[in-house]
Design a protein around this motif. Structure first.
Motif, PDB file in Angstrom:
ATOM      1  N   TYR A   1     -25.847 -24.655 -11.486  1.00  0.00           N
ATOM      2  CA  TYR A   1     -23.947 -24.883 -11.566  1.00  0.00           C
ATOM      3  C   TYR A   1     -23.695 -23.835 -10.484  1.00  0.00           C
ATOM      4  O   TYR A   1     -22.648 -24.036  -9.975  1.00  0.00           O
ATOM      5  N   THR A   2     -24.339 -22.653 -10.428  1.00  0.00           N
ATOM      6  CA  THR A   2     -23.397 -22.071  -9.376  1.00  0.00           C
ATOM      7  C   THR A   2     -23.521 -22.500  -8.055  1.00  0.00           C
ATOM      8  O   THR A   2     -22.461 -22.428  -7.401  1.00  0.00           O
ATOM      9  N   GLY A   3     -24.703 -23.181  -7.667  1.00  0.00           N
ATOM     10  CA  GLY A   3     -24.768 -23.946  -6.421  1.00  0.00           C
ATOM     11  C   GLY A   3     -23.597 -25.011  -6.347  1.00  0.00           C
ATOM     12  O   GLY A   3     -22.894 -25.181  -5.268  1.00  0.00           O
ATOM     13  N   HIS A   4     -23.437 -25.755  -7.371  1.00  0.00           N
ATOM     14  CA  HIS A   4     -22.318 -26.808  -7.252  1.00  0.00           C
ATOM     15  C   HIS A   4     -20.959 -26.441  -7.295  1.00  0.00           C
ATOM     16  O   HIS A   4     -19.973 -26.700  -6.562  1.00  0.00           O
ATOM     17  N   ALA A   5     -20.860 -25.043  -7.956  1.00  0.00           N
ATOM     18  CA  ALA A   5     -19.407 -24.372  -8.090  1.00  0.00           C
ATOM     19  C   ALA A   5     -19.223 -24.029  -6.834  1.00  0.00           C
ATOM     20  O   ALA A   5     -17.738 -23.892  -6.431  1.00  0.00           O
ATOM     21  N   LEU A   6     -20.016 -23.455  -5.964  1.00  0.00           N
ATOM     22  CA  LEU A   6     -19.864 -23.181  -4.708  1.00  0.00           C
ATOM     23  C   LEU A   6     -19.668 -24.399  -3.565  1.00  0.00           C
ATOM     24  O   LEU A   6     -19.883 -23.852  -2.412  1.00  0.00           O
ATOM     25  N   GLY A   7     -19.650 -25.468  -3.995  1.00  0.00           N
ATOM     26  CA  GLY A   7     -19.411 -26.671  -3.065  1.00  0.00           C
ATOM     27  C   GLY A   7     -20.784 -27.396  -2.610  1.00  0.00           C
ATOM     28  O   GLY A   7     -20.612 -28.370  -1.819  1.00  0.00           O
ATOM     29  N   ALA A   8     -21.835 -27.043  -3.468  1.00  0.00           N
ATOM     30  CA  ALA A   8     -23.127 -27.880  -3.001  1.00  0.00           C
ATOM     31  C   ALA A   8     -22.878 -29.238  -3.430  1.00  0.00           C
ATOM     32  O   ALA A   8     -22.517 -29.766  -4.445  1.00  0.00           O
ATOM     33  N   ILE A   9     -23.366 -30.112  -2.680  1.00  0.00           N
ATOM     34  CA  ILE A   9     -23.399 -31.549  -2.909  1.00  0.00           C
ATOM     35  C   ILE A   9     -24.818 -31.639  -3.684  1.00  0.00           C
ATOM     36  O   ILE A   9     -24.821 -32.602  -4.623  1.00  0.00           O
ATOM     37  N   ASP A  10     -25.647 -31.353  -3.185  1.00  0.00           N
ATOM     38  CA  ASP A  10     -27.074 -31.396  -3.961  1.00  0.00           C
ATOM     39  C   ASP A  10     -27.760 -30.061  -4.208  1.00  0.00           C
ATOM     40  O   ASP A  10     -27.629 -29.317  -3.072  1.00  0.00           O
ATOM     41  N   TYR A  11     -28.935 -30.160  -5.152  1.00  0.00           N
ATOM     42  CA  TYR A  11     -29.537 -29.048  -5.191  1.00  0.00           C
ATOM     43  C   TYR A  11     -31.064 -29.541  -5.419  1.00  0.00           C
ATOM     44  O   TYR A  11     -31.394 -30.203  -6.383  1.00  0.00           O
ATOM     45  N   LEU A  12     -31.921 -29.504  -4.601  1.00  0.00           N
ATOM     46  CA  LEU A  12     -33.394 -29.810  -4.517  1.00  0.00           C
ATOM     47  C   LEU A  12     -34.265 -28.985  -4.727  1.00  0.00           C
ATOM     48  O   LEU A  12     -34.306 -27.927  -4.091  1.00  0.00           O
ATOM     49  N   PRO A  13     -35.323 -29.312  -5.550  1.00  0.00           N
ATOM     50  CA  PRO A  13     -36.423 -28.406  -5.771  1.00  0.00           C
ATOM     51  C   PRO A  13     -37.269 -28.178  -4.889  1.00  0.00           C
ATOM     52  O   PRO A  13     -37.657 -29.149  -4.156  1.00  0.00           O
ATOM     53  N   LYS A  14     -37.804 -27.017  -4.627  1.00  0.00           N
ATOM     54  CA  LYS A  14     -39.127 -26.788  -3.826  1.00  0.00           C
ATOM     55  C   LYS A  14     -40.445 -27.052  -4.677  1.00  0.00           C
ATOM     56  O   LYS A  14     -40.521 -26.580  -5.854  1.00  0.00           O
ATOM     57  N   PRO A  15     -41.381 -27.545  -3.909  1.00  0.00           N
ATOM     58  CA  PRO A  15     -41.457 -28.071  -2.736  1.00  0.00           C
ATOM     59  C   PRO A  15     -40.837 -29.402  -2.515  1.00  0.00           C
ATOM     60  O   PRO A  15     -40.834 -30.043  -3.453  1.00  0.00           O
ATOM     61  N   ILE A  16     -40.160 -29.600  -1.381  1.00  0.00           N
ATOM     62  CA  ILE A  16     -39.262 -30.738  -1.410  1.00  0.00           C
ATOM     63  C   ILE A  16     -40.001 -31.914  -0.708  1.00  0.00           C
ATOM     64  O   ILE A  16     -41.020 -31.856  -0.107  1.00  0.00           O
ATOM     65  N   SER A  17     -39.523 -32.975  -1.065  1.00  0.00           N
ATOM     66  CA  SER A  17     -39.836 -34.262  -0.443  1.00  0.00           C
ATOM     67  C   SER A  17     -38.898 -34.705   0.858  1.00  0.00           C
ATOM     68  O   SER A  17     -37.784 -34.663   0.686  1.00  0.00           O
ATOM     69  N   LEU A  18     -39.708 -34.663   1.971  1.00  0.00           N
ATOM     70  CA  LEU A  18     -38.933 -34.823   3.055  1.00  0.00           C
ATOM     71  C   LEU A  18     -38.089 -36.168   3.290  1.00  0.00           C
ATOM     72  O   LEU A  18     -36.965 -36.313   3.555  1.00  0.00           O
ATOM     73  N   ASN A  19     -38.830 -37.356   2.626  1.00  0.00           N
ATOM     74  CA  ASN A  19     -38.030 -38.445   2.417  1.00  0.00           C
ATOM     75  C   ASN A  19     -36.942 -38.448   1.858  1.00  0.00           C
ATOM     76  O   ASN A  19     -35.818 -39.010   2.125  1.00  0.00           O
ATOM     77  N   VAL A  20     -36.999 -37.926   0.613  1.00  0.00           N
ATOM     78  CA  VAL A  20     -35.977 -37.760  -0.238  1.00  0.00           C
ATOM     79  C   VAL A  20     -34.530 -36.883   0.476  1.00  0.00           C
ATOM     80  O   VAL A  20     -33.677 -37.384   0.293  1.00  0.00           O
ATOM     81  N   LEU A  21     -35.138 -36.027   1.072  1.00  0.00           N
ATOM     82  CA  LEU A  21     -33.968 -35.107   1.804  1.00  0.00           C
ATOM     83  C   LEU A  21     -33.229 -35.956   2.938  1.00  0.00           C
ATOM     84  O   LEU A  21     -32.199 -35.946   3.103  1.00  0.00           O
ATOM     85  N   ILE A  22     -34.122 -36.641   3.684  1.00  0.00           N
ATOM     86  CA  ILE A  22     -33.713 -37.375   4.700  1.00  0.00           C
ATOM     87  C   ILE A  22     -32.405 -38.489   4.056  1.00  0.00           C
ATOM     88  O   ILE A  22     -31.478 -38.667   4.722  1.00  0.00           O
TER      89      ILE A  22
END
Length: 238
Positions: free
Chosen positions: A95-116
């Motif tokens: 919630y804090t991330g989105h409230a600060l303007g984040a478009i997305d919040y991805l969990p680690k370990p991340i998928s590089l394909n999803v990130l791209i």
């Protein structure tokens, strides 16, 4: 526009993860600026603003370094989309991330394909908004609701609404459809280039409603049209 037209800032304190992210983005043709701490990234922002920021939340000894970085970005007059990457997955952190303007919040370990895919979709959104704003084709047809596509800003009775860029894109569908028209689930998904998943649309709609309620507490104009989507209209109940 081509990927080479975009600059992405990546802030990650783990050198191996930073190199992995930078390499993956550069292989897609993006120009990448890499930073291992908040201070160096903020110094860069004072000179040049990127098209997109990808940041970890914990940066060195700063447990909320990414959040503090987002707060600094909010001080600029140009909206910069942010993707947070973090092992922290509590509802409060998201919630804090989105409230600060984040478009997305991805969990680690991340998928590089999803990130791209997310990065490409977000950049298409921002480019589309700027083009539409420059053409002057879009404006709100709803009373007391104003939109500024080039800045991803919306105003209700002259006061700014607290929305992320994706939520602004969703609200813009209502603003241009007008009262009584149905904004379908497909419209809402396509307006965000697929960044917003079907099963999270209602969560974003709730946040949009709450943004209006901060200005007019009795706001009740966005209604669920079961099986179809949502509408903006005056009626007693959903």
């Amino acid at each position: 526009m081509h990927n080479t037209d975009y600059t992405i800032a990546v802030i990650e304190d783990d050198p191996i993860q930073l190199e992995t992210l930078v390499t993956a983005l550069q292989q897609q043709g993006f120009s990448v600026e890499a930073f291992s701490d908040r201070a160096s990234a903020e110094s860069y922002f004072e000179q040049t603003l990127p098209d997109l920021v990808i940041s970890d939340i914990i940066l060195g000894q700063e447990v909320d370094g990414g959040f503090d970085l987002a707060k600094r970005l909010l001080s600029y007059n140009q909206p910069i989309p942010i993707i947070f990457l973090s092992e922290r997955q509590s509802e409060f952190d998201i919630y804090t991330g989105h409230a600060l303007g984040a478009i997305d919040y991805l969990p680690k370990p991340i998928s590089l394909n999803v990130l791209i895919v997310k990065v490409k979709n977000l950049l298409r959104i921002t480019a589309s908004s700027k083009e539409q704003a420059a053409s002057g084709k879009e404006q709100s047809v709803i009373d007391h609701l104003e939109i500024e596509p080039s800045q991803y800003k919306a105003f209700w009775y002259g006061k700014p609404l607290d929305l992320t860029a994706t939520e602004f894109e969703m609200l813009r569908q209502f603003a241009t459809t007008g009262e009584g028209g149905v904004v379908t689930y497909d419209n809402l998904q396509s307006s965000t280039q697929g960044v917003v998943e079907r099963n999270t649309i209602n969560t974003h709609i709730c946040r949009i409603r709450n943004a209006f309620k901060k200005i007019t507490p009795d706001f009740n104009l966005i209604h669920n049209e079961y099986g179809r989507g949502y509408s903006w209209q005056h009626k007693d109940e959903d």
